[in-house]
Design a protein around this motif. Structure first.
Motif, PDB file in Angstrom:
ATOM      1  N   LYS A  25     -11.098   5.368  -2.308  1.00 47.71           N
ATOM      2  CA  LYS A  25      -9.793   5.201  -2.091  1.00 47.71           C
ATOM      3  C   LYS A  25      -9.744   6.080  -0.640  1.00 47.71           C
ATOM      4  O   LYS A  25      -9.035   5.362   0.478  1.00 47.71           O
ATOM      5  N   GLU A  30       0.645  -1.169   0.015  1.00 45.58           N
ATOM      6  CA  GLU A  30      -0.051  -0.109  -0.092  1.00 45.58           C
ATOM      7  C   GLU A  30       0.873   1.389  -0.086  1.00 45.58           C
ATOM      8  O   GLU A  30       0.493   2.162  -0.677  1.00 45.58           O
ATOM      9  N   SER A  70      -5.407   2.817 -11.705  1.00 45.72           N
ATOM     10  CA  SER A  70      -6.307   1.812 -11.149  1.00 45.72           C
ATOM     11  C   SER A  70      -5.786   0.952 -10.308  1.00 45.72           C
ATOM     12  O   SER A  70      -4.605   0.760 -10.113  1.00 45.72           O
ATOM     13  N   GLN A  71      -6.736   0.316  -9.403  1.00 44.29           N
ATOM     14  CA  GLN A  71      -6.177  -0.464  -8.247  1.00 44.29           C
ATOM     15  C   GLN A  71      -5.436  -1.698  -8.781  1.00 44.29           C
ATOM     16  O   GLN A  71      -4.456  -1.893  -8.412  1.00 44.29           O
ATOM     17  N   ASP A  72      -5.792  -2.336  -9.848  1.00 38.77           N
ATOM     18  CA  ASP A  72      -5.086  -3.426 -10.431  1.00 38.77           C
ATOM     19  C   ASP A  72      -3.611  -3.028 -11.149  1.00 38.77           C
ATOM     20  O   ASP A  72      -2.610  -3.712 -10.783  1.00 38.77           O
ATOM     21  N   GLU A  73      -3.803  -1.824 -11.958  1.00 40.11           N
ATOM     22  CA  GLU A  73      -2.454  -1.392 -12.357  1.00 40.11           C
ATOM     23  C   GLU A  73      -1.571  -1.205 -11.206  1.00 40.11           C
ATOM     24  O   GLU A  73      -0.250  -1.565 -11.408  1.00 40.11           O
ATOM     25  N   THR A 126      -1.980   5.543  -6.967  1.00 43.86           N
ATOM     26  CA  THR A 126      -3.162   6.199  -6.750  1.00 43.86           C
ATOM     27  C   THR A 126      -3.289   7.550  -6.825  1.00 43.86           C
ATOM     28  O   THR A 126      -4.163   8.016  -7.532  1.00 43.86           O
ATOM     29  N   THR A 172      -1.336  -2.334  -8.118  1.00 47.27           N
ATOM     30  CA  THR A 172      -1.112  -3.629  -7.335  1.00 47.27           C
ATOM     31  C   THR A 172      -0.026  -4.249  -8.185  1.00 47.27           C
ATOM     32  O   THR A 172       1.242  -4.762  -7.812  1.00 47.27           O
ATOM     33  N   GLU A 173      -0.320  -4.434  -9.557  1.00 52.64           N
ATOM     34  CA  GLU A 173       0.712  -5.212 -10.503  1.00 52.64           C
ATOM     35  C   GLU A 173       2.259  -4.436 -10.461  1.00 52.64           C
ATOM     36  O   GLU A 173       3.114  -5.107 -10.031  1.00 52.64           O
ATOM     37  N   LYS A 174       2.063  -3.083 -10.638  1.00 59.15           N
ATOM     38  CA  LYS A 174       3.276  -2.591 -10.763  1.00 59.15           C
ATOM     39  C   LYS A 174       4.079  -2.315  -9.215  1.00 59.15           C
ATOM     40  O   LYS A 174       5.295  -2.584  -9.092  1.00 59.15           O
ATOM     41  N   THR A 216       1.928   1.767  -3.589  1.00 64.72           N
ATOM     42  CA  THR A 216       0.837   2.071  -4.597  1.00 64.72           C
ATOM     43  C   THR A 216       0.211   3.458  -4.318  1.00 64.72           C
ATOM     44  O   THR A 216      -0.447   3.920  -5.083  1.00 64.72           O
TER      45      THR A 216
END
Ligand SMILES: Nc1ncnc2c1ncn2[C@@H]1O[C@H](COP(=O)(O)OP(=O)(O)OP(=O)(O)O)[C@@H](O)[C@H]1O
Ligand SMILES: [Mg+2]
Lengths: 246, 243
Positions: free
Chosen positions: B28, A108, A120-123, A115, A125-127, A111
């Motif tokens: 968020k 977190e 996006s959340q997925d992007e 944010t 998280t992946e990065k 990321t």
């Protein structure tokens, strides 16, 4: 290789702090040009103004006089949004005290800047996982800062500083709170980022191990630049005083 | 062409920089504030404790009035007498020409009780301001770090308001329920089963609603100043403050 452009230009920057009747001149007119992709160390005794200069370059504090240009844009001209954008996208900060957000996990923390940048959340998280992998902490992504060692926390901080692929990494004594070996690992990591990704690394430090990887070293004393040494000169000086390892 | 030059070319126009702003989606923000509350649960409890008590007191007083109004509305003379005996300012016989509904409507808390409620709510708000200022101080470093990562003032403001709003809602709800339960128990002791039997559920709902709204409102009011202090802080001031 094409001539690299000036990514940071500091022109006549002075900073005085007034506390009651006492005036402290932390910086007394500093001129410095930093090229893109450079690994630059700022060395100097305690209280010489390294952190103050770091804050000026990072847009965290305003000079009393003089100007700081990032990519030839005077950062004093930026409004709050643009300044936030600059901090978010252009610069990655690393601090002596790591400054991870304690209530968030490693992932977190990494990321959060993404944010802010609208990922996006997925992007994100992946990065984020990829960056944690880069600093060798992919498995620890769900851990909170207090569950990590100092060196690990600093590696998370480095991963976080890379979140939005900044052009500049600013580090204020990144190894200041770490032991010798861990400090060396962090330095190696920063050097690798600089050479592999072409990131400009600007690091204020006391740590002589930094000298070995620096392209240039700026020596500060009493708020002024004492001398600037190139890589080639460095080998000699450092070798001369026998501080050079391996 | 070097990578650095490529990066610089999309930086040259100032408009290009403004085009892409920093954001923090509402979902968020909510996620972050819930996490903050969870992690600092004990701290949140302390912030909320005085609110729970003050709101409980408010809803206790309101429930007392609800019970009395219910008894009076029943129109039964001995219940009316019981109220008079309990100290309610009523003539022992129903005044002619006044409907029991209207009379019951006027039968609210005494001025003295009202002052105590207002005072306790005031004290509680001051307590919230104090607790939130401490919370902000504890979090200087976190706030500074977020700003270094690109957070705008209003992200910080929103996080604090959300946290206080949620704490306020939960605390006020607990307090309101507590006040109603205790108020009802006291009514049962004083007037027997008739207190519950004649109590209007609508009145109780209104009492709950008022208490929750007042509690949540005060919680937000109490955080405005501390949150503004936090949001306006420049990143280095926040970072320099050692915890
Ligand atoms: N916010 C401030 N208020 C007052 N004085 C300050 C402030 N920040 C820095 N100074 C003063 O400015 C001078 C330079 O401080 P700075 O933190 O830049 O030193 P430094 O080179 O980073 O030292 P160190 O290696 O110990 O971190 C010091 O004399 C310090 O006391
Ligand atoms: Mg320093």
């Amino acid at each position: 290789m094409a001539e690299a452009h000036n990514i940071v230009r500091v022109a006549g920057v002075a900073r005085t702090f007034t506390m009651g009747t006492q005036v402290v001149q932390a910086l007394r007119g500093v001129d410095l040009t930093i090229k893109a992709g450079e690994y630059l160390s700022i060395m100097g005794p305690s209280g010489s103004g390294k952190s103050t200069l770091f804050n000026m370059i990072g847009g965290l504090d305003k000079p009393s006089s003089g100007k700081v240009f990032i990519d030839e844009v005077d950062i004093a001209q930026l409004d709050a949004y643009e300044l936030a954008w600059l901090r978010n996208r252009k610069i990655g900060y690393i601090f002596q005290t790591f400054n991870l957000i304690q209530v968030m996990t490693a992932l977190e923390n990494v990321t959060l800047p993404m944010t802010f940048a609208g990922a996006s959340q997925d992007e994100a998280t992946e990065k984020g996982l990829e960056l944690l992998g880069l600093v060798g902490l992919r498995e620890r992504h769900a851990h909170r800062p207090q569950e990590l060692s100092g060196g690990q926390q600093q590696r998370v901080a480095i991963a976080r500083s890379l979140a939005n692929t900044p052009a500049i990494i600013l580090a204020d004594e990144p190894t200041g709170n770490l032991d010798l070996t861990t400090g060396e690992e962090i330095i190696t990591l920063l050097k690798r980022l600089s050479s592999e990704r072409g990131v400009t690394v600007i690091s204020a430090t006391h740590d002589y191990k930094m000298l070995n990887v620096s392209d240039r070293v700026v020596w500060i004393r009493d708020g002024r630049i004492d001398k600037i040494e190139e890589r080639s000169e460095l080998d000699i000086t450092v070798g001369g005083i026998g501080a050079r390892e391996a | 062409m070097s990578q650095a030059e490529g990066a610089s070319s999309n930086q040259t126009g100032k408009s290009a920089r403004i085009a892409r702003q920093v954001v923090l989606p509402f979902g968020k923000s909510l996620e972050i504030s819930i996490k903050s509350i969870k992690v600092r649960f004990f701290r949140s409890m302390i912030t909320v404790a005085s609110l729970v008590l003050a709101v409980a007191f408010l809803s206790f007083i309101l429930t007392g009035a609800n019970v009395a109004a219910g008894l009076l509305r029943s129109g039964e003379p001995q219940l009316r007498l019981a109220l008079v005996e309990a100290g309610y300012d009523l003539p022992s016989l129903p005044p002619p020409g006044v409907a029991p509904q209207d009379e019951a409507g006027k039968l609210s808390a005494s001025p003295k009780e009202r002052w105590i409620v207002i005072l306790s709510l005031l004290v509680c708000t001051v307590g919230i301001v104090n607790a939130q200022l401490m919370a902000v101080t504890e979090r200087f470093r976190e706030i500074g770090t977020m700003k270094c990562l690109g957070a705008l003032d209003r992200f910080i403001l929103r996080l604090f308001l959300l946290e206080a709003g949620m704490q306020g809602l939960v605390g006020a709800f607990i307090g309101a329920i507590l006040g109603v339960v205790v108020g009802l128990l006291v009514g049962l002791v004083r007037f027997g089963l008739a207190a519950a039997a004649n109590l209007s559920p609508l009145d109780v709902l209104a009492t709950l609603g008022i208490s929750v709204a007042v509690g949540a409102g005060l919680s937000l009011l109490g955080v405005v100043y501390p949150a503004a202090v936090a949001a306006r802080m420049r990143p280095i001031e926040a970072m320099r403050a050692q915890e």
